[in-house]
Design a protein around this motif. Structure first.
Motif, PDB file in Angstrom:
ATOM      1  N   UNK A 192      38.221  43.738  49.720  1.00  0.00           N
ATOM      2  CA  UNK A 192      37.632  42.583  49.064  1.00  0.00           C
ATOM      3  C   UNK A 192      36.114  42.726  48.943  1.00  0.00           C
ATOM      4  N   UNK A 193      35.471  43.208  49.987  1.00  0.00           N
ATOM      5  CA  UNK A 193      34.021  43.400  49.934  1.00  0.00           C
ATOM      6  C   UNK A 193      33.643  44.406  48.845  1.00  0.00           C
ATOM      7  N   UNK A 194      34.397  45.494  48.770  1.00  0.00           N
ATOM      8  CA  UNK A 194      34.142  46.506  47.748  1.00  0.00           C
ATOM      9  C   UNK A 194      34.260  45.910  46.357  1.00  0.00           C
ATOM     10  N   UNK A 195      35.294  45.120  46.147  1.00  0.00           N
ATOM     11  CA  UNK A 195      35.500  44.478  44.849  1.00  0.00           C
ATOM     12  C   UNK A 195      34.309  43.576  44.485  1.00  0.00           C
ATOM     13  N   UNK A 196      33.880  42.764  45.437  1.00  0.00           N
ATOM     14  CA  UNK A 196      32.785  41.843  45.141  1.00  0.00           C
ATOM     15  C   UNK A 196      31.476  42.591  44.906  1.00  0.00           C
ATOM     16  N   UNK A 197      31.195  43.590  45.730  1.00  0.00           N
ATOM     17  CA  UNK A 197      29.942  44.322  45.592  1.00  0.00           C
ATOM     18  C   UNK A 197      29.860  45.046  44.254  1.00  0.00           C
ATOM     19  N   UNK A 198      30.989  45.457  43.723  1.00  0.00           N
ATOM     20  CA  UNK A 198      30.994  46.188  42.453  1.00  0.00           C
ATOM     21  C   UNK A 198      31.115  45.286  41.234  1.00  0.00           C
ATOM     22  N   UNK A 199      31.830  44.161  41.386  1.00  0.00           N
ATOM     23  CA  UNK A 199      32.150  43.343  40.213  1.00  0.00           C
ATOM     24  C   UNK A 199      31.719  41.888  40.328  1.00  0.00           C
ATOM     25  N   UNK A 200      31.274  41.459  41.484  1.00  0.00           N
ATOM     26  CA  UNK A 200      30.844  40.084  41.636  1.00  0.00           C
ATOM     27  C   UNK A 200      31.970  39.087  41.795  1.00  0.00           C
ATOM     28  N   UNK A 201      33.190  39.592  41.969  1.00  0.00           N
ATOM     29  CA  UNK A 201      34.361  38.730  42.170  1.00  0.00           C
ATOM     30  C   UNK A 201      35.311  39.407  43.154  1.00  0.00           C
ATOM     31  N   UNK A 202      36.100  38.586  43.862  1.00  0.00           N
ATOM     32  CA  UNK A 202      37.122  39.110  44.750  1.00  0.00           C
ATOM     33  C   UNK A 202      38.443  39.250  44.008  1.00  0.00           C
TER      34      UNK A 202
END
Length: 211
Positions: A192-202
């Protein structure tokens, strides 16, 4: 460009607590630095200026903090608006302030465990004004020492209530079946952190690929 991220641990922990998460994030291509501090003796007054310098030295554009570490990360971004931090992920951070911390503060024998971080833990960051996008990964598995102090009547991770992790200015929020400490060791939390850091969403799908 590979993101540079600084990880910040929580109260009564050390940088070693973040090693498994750091390894998984490096496996996803992030350049990871670990920030350590004493929540008892140093507190935000000493830790935040050093964290700001660490962020600058690492040229980090992202931060990830567990519990108190998330509050320190937000404080750093707020105090130094020139930092190049675009996104911050908080794991189980009591953004509205911690009922557990307030209950601990009421007990003379337990109060020293909050140290110089007591005020920030009890009040949170409801009035935060920063430039970064902030996402929260919260847990709803009520296990942990926090249950001894705060008798939650609502969903919690055993130390922090879900309601304490939500604020209107968040870019996104997601809940995992983890305890407060378990968030640090969770592969899902890294996904989830990776998703948010790359795309701004979970990820909010019913099924999620875990990295």
């Amino acid at each position: 460009m590979t993101s540079r991220i600084v990880l910040v641990h929580g109260v009564l922990n050390a940088r070693t607590w973040l090693w498994p998460m750091a390894a998984r994030l490096r496996g996803q291509g992030f350049r990871v630095s670990l920030f350590g501090y004493s929540s008892l003796w140093e507190g935000p007054g000493g830790a935040v200026p050093r964290l700001i310098e660490t962020i600058r030295a690492a040229r980090a554009d992202a931060l990830l903090g567990h519990s108190l570490g998330g509050l320190l990360a937000l404080e750093a971004v707020q105090q130094a608006p020139d930092l190049p931090v675009a996104r911050v992920v908080c794991l189980g951070s009591p953004l509205r302030g911690s009922e557990t911390a307030r209950r601990v503060a009421e007990r003379a024998w337990a109060r020293p465990f909050l140290g110089r971080s007591a005020t920030l833990l009890q009040t949170g960051m409801a009035d935060w004004r920063g430039n970064a996008e902030v996402g929260v990964v919260a847990g709803d598995a009520p296990r942990g020492a926090g249950c001894f102090f705060a008798h939650f009547q609502e969903p919690s991770d055993g130390t922090v209530a879900l309601a304490e992790t939500r604020l209107p200015w968040l870019a996104d929020h997601v809940v995992l079946p983890c305890s407060h400490s378990g968030l640090v060791l969770s592969r899902q939390a890294v996904t989830q952190a990776t998703r948010f850091l790359r795309h701004g969403r979970f990820h909010h799908d019913a099924e999620m690929k875990v990295v």
